[in-house]
Design a protein around this motif. Structure first.
Motif, PDB file in Angstrom:
ATOM      1  N   UNK A  89      37.252  38.070  32.501  1.00  0.00           N
ATOM      2  CA  UNK A  89      37.735  38.825  33.677  1.00  0.00           C
ATOM      3  C   UNK A  89      37.734  37.991  34.951  1.00  0.00           C
ATOM      4  N   UNK A  90      36.714  37.164  35.140  1.00  0.00           N
ATOM      5  CA  UNK A  90      36.662  36.304  36.327  1.00  0.00           C
ATOM      6  C   UNK A  90      37.848  35.343  36.347  1.00  0.00           C
ATOM      7  N   UNK A  91      38.160  34.744  35.195  1.00  0.00           N
ATOM      8  CA  UNK A  91      39.299  33.828  35.114  1.00  0.00           C
ATOM      9  C   UNK A  91      40.606  34.548  35.418  1.00  0.00           C
ATOM     10  N   UNK A  92      40.791  35.726  34.844  1.00  0.00           N
ATOM     11  CA  UNK A  92      42.041  36.453  35.067  1.00  0.00           C
ATOM     12  C   UNK A  92      42.197  36.866  36.523  1.00  0.00           C
ATOM     13  N   UNK A  93      41.101  37.286  37.159  1.00  0.00           N
ATOM     14  CA  UNK A  93      41.178  37.625  38.579  1.00  0.00           C
ATOM     15  C   UNK A  93      41.547  36.389  39.388  1.00  0.00           C
ATOM     16  N   UNK A  94      40.961  35.233  39.057  1.00  0.00           N
ATOM     17  CA  UNK A  94      41.293  34.000  39.773  1.00  0.00           C
ATOM     18  C   UNK A  94      42.765  33.655  39.620  1.00  0.00           C
ATOM     19  N   UNK A  95      43.285  33.722  38.404  1.00  0.00           N
ATOM     20  CA  UNK A  95      44.692  33.394  38.166  1.00  0.00           C
ATOM     21  C   UNK A  95      45.617  34.368  38.895  1.00  0.00           C
ATOM     22  N   UNK A  96      45.327  35.663  38.807  1.00  0.00           N
ATOM     23  CA  UNK A  96      46.197  36.665  39.428  1.00  0.00           C
ATOM     24  C   UNK A  96      46.131  36.596  40.948  1.00  0.00           C
ATOM     25  N   UNK A  97      44.935  36.368  41.498  1.00  0.00           N
ATOM     26  CA  UNK A  97      44.809  36.215  42.948  1.00  0.00           C
ATOM     27  C   UNK A  97      45.601  34.995  43.411  1.00  0.00           C
ATOM     28  N   UNK A  98      45.503  33.889  42.666  1.00  0.00           N
ATOM     29  CA  UNK A  98      46.261  32.694  43.022  1.00  0.00           C
ATOM     30  C   UNK A  98      47.758  32.922  42.972  1.00  0.00           C
ATOM     31  N   UNK A  99      48.230  33.599  41.934  1.00  0.00           N
ATOM     32  CA  UNK A  99      49.661  33.908  41.832  1.00  0.00           C
ATOM     33  C   UNK A  99      50.107  34.781  43.003  1.00  0.00           C
ATOM     34  N   UNK A 100      49.333  35.818  43.301  1.00  0.00           N
ATOM     35  CA  UNK A 100      49.703  36.733  44.380  1.00  0.00           C
ATOM     36  C   UNK A 100      49.730  36.034  45.727  1.00  0.00           C
ATOM     37  N   UNK A 101      48.708  35.233  46.025  1.00  0.00           N
ATOM     38  CA  UNK A 101      48.650  34.568  47.321  1.00  0.00           C
ATOM     39  C   UNK A 101      49.685  33.456  47.433  1.00  0.00           C
ATOM     40  N   UNK A 102      49.885  32.694  46.363  1.00  0.00           N
ATOM     41  CA  UNK A 102      50.902  31.642  46.401  1.00  0.00           C
ATOM     42  C   UNK A 102      52.287  32.206  46.623  1.00  0.00           C
ATOM     43  N   UNK A 103      52.607  33.300  45.928  1.00  0.00           N
ATOM     44  CA  UNK A 103      53.923  33.916  46.086  1.00  0.00           C
ATOM     45  C   UNK A 103      54.075  34.536  47.466  1.00  0.00           C
ATOM     46  N   UNK A 104      53.028  35.207  47.953  1.00  0.00           N
ATOM     47  CA  UNK A 104      53.087  35.812  49.284  1.00  0.00           C
ATOM     48  C   UNK A 104      53.251  34.743  50.361  1.00  0.00           C
ATOM     49  N   UNK A 105      52.541  33.630  50.227  1.00  0.00           N
ATOM     50  CA  UNK A 105      52.685  32.560  51.198  1.00  0.00           C
ATOM     51  C   UNK A 105      54.088  31.980  51.210  1.00  0.00           C
ATOM     52  N   UNK A 106      54.694  31.806  50.039  1.00  0.00           N
ATOM     53  CA  UNK A 106      56.060  31.290  49.970  1.00  0.00           C
ATOM     54  C   UNK A 106      57.040  32.240  50.651  1.00  0.00           C
TER      55      UNK A 106
END
Length: 360
Positions: A89-106
């Motif tokens: 669960x920790x890994x999945x939260x890290x991956x999903x948070x990274x995807x969400x923030x990277x896409x939002x920043x773009x």
């Protein structure tokens, strides 16, 4: 049928790379830049590889082969519990948070046409944090209430910044300046709430605001996964109109793009992605700022580069979490501390390069 076409528009590092148009039997066509596709593949594979190392890290270390064997369902009962219930669960939260923030920043950088256009800079992360603090300090809410407060604070901040920055359209620097003012105001609200909290709630709020993946379980994974499953395709579907918007509203309208509608859709999706990520892991600083810029430098392509930015965000999150657990011996840092330090250095470098280029 695949047809290779050469784009004549120049890029900041020379002529833009070749791209290919993939045409399906149904008449649909997708433009693919080979370099961008290779970068996306490498970023994704590296994020997953680092994720395997992250799952194997802890008081009960596991090698990559043991992690993969356990994920395939062939581990012992103890390994199944450690990997699937505690660390995955920790890994999945890290991956999903990274995807969400990277896409939002773009998205924000494309809309503002400014490398400083990031949720960290223009107030949306502060709004999410303020909403969470209201739930913690004033309502003494549970984790679910804090998550709802964070999402609500992010949405209200996004709406306020958009309305205040709108004047016959959205200008990039006006959006950034209004956002910086909103961030300062909300930072003051956040500090005031901390002064009014009792010791237990203040400690809980400070821990949440640090930004951490510690103790994340499946109750954080499923809401974040649902948000990404809905919002990521919505934002990606606006990739071509968003690319046209980078050339200016007039040019976009001449190409048949509904500028204001596109801007509302992508900004709404980006605000919700930021709020969902912050609700799951707390305010993770500077991933949304750095991921799109690093992705553009790797792809050497124009346009917002949404998918590479999302993959870069995922890689930055898992790499930062892995480094935070190993770089300082037995003292494990919250991931938000490490991303804040590294991202702050990147922000100073970015401001210096923008100043040298005469843009600030």
């Amino acid at each position: 049928m695949i047809r290779t076409v050469r784009r004549h528009r120049r890029h900041h590092r020379g002529t833009a790379p070749r791209s290919a148009v993939l045409r399906t039997p149904g008449g649909l066509s997708v433009r693919v830049a080979p370099r961008s596709a290779v970068v996306l593949l490498l970023l994704t594979s590296n994020a997953l590889a680092v994720g395997v190392l992250l799952v194997g890290t802890g008081d009960y270390p596991l090698g990559p082969a043991e992690v993969l064997r356990t994920l395939a369902g062939h581990g012992s009962a103890a390994e199944e519990f450690i990997v699937r219930d505690l660390r995955l669960p920790r890994l999945l939260v890290a991956l999903l948070v990274g995807v969400a923030l990277g896409l939002a920043g773009a998205v924000f950088q494309a809309v503002s046409r400014n490398p400083l256009g990031s949720p960290d800079i223009i107030g949306f992360t502060e709004g999410t944090a303020a909403g969470a603090l209201v739930a913690i300090v004033l309502l003494q809410g549970s984790s679910a209430v804090v998550a709802v407060g964070a999402v609500g604070g992010g949405v209200l901040t996004g709406l306020a910044v958009y309305l205040l920055a709108w004047r016959r359209g959205i200008h990039g620097y006006r959006l950034v300046l209004v956002g910086i003012g909103a961030a300062a105001l909300l930072g003051g609200v956040r500090h005031y709430l901390l002064t009014q909290a009792d010791l237990v709630d203040a400690a809980r709020a400070v821990i949440w605001m640090t930004g951490s993946l510690e103790g994340r379980d499946w109750s954080q994974v499923w809401p974040l996964l649902a948000a990404c499953a809905v919002l990521v395709p919505v934002v990606l579907s606006q990739g071509r109109p968003l690319r046209m918007l980078e050339m200016g509203d007039d040019a976009a309208r001449s190409l048949g793009v509904a500028a204001e509608r596109t801007r509302v859709v992508v900004m709404g999706g980006a605000v919700l992605l930021t709020a969902a990520a912050t609700a799951a892991a707390g305010p993770i600083a500077f991933v949304a700022l750095t991921a799109p810029q690093l992705a553009r430098r790797l792809t050497r392509a124009d346009g917002p580069q949404l998918l590479p930015a999302a993959a870069m965000g995922a890689l930055l999150m898992v790499a930062a979490d892995l480094a935070a657990q190993h770089a300082f011996g037995e003292r494990r840092l919250p991931v938000g501390v490490l991303t804040g330090v590294l991202g702050g250095g990147y922000l100073l470098w970015l401001l210096w390069t923008e100043r040298r280029a005469g843009r600030v």
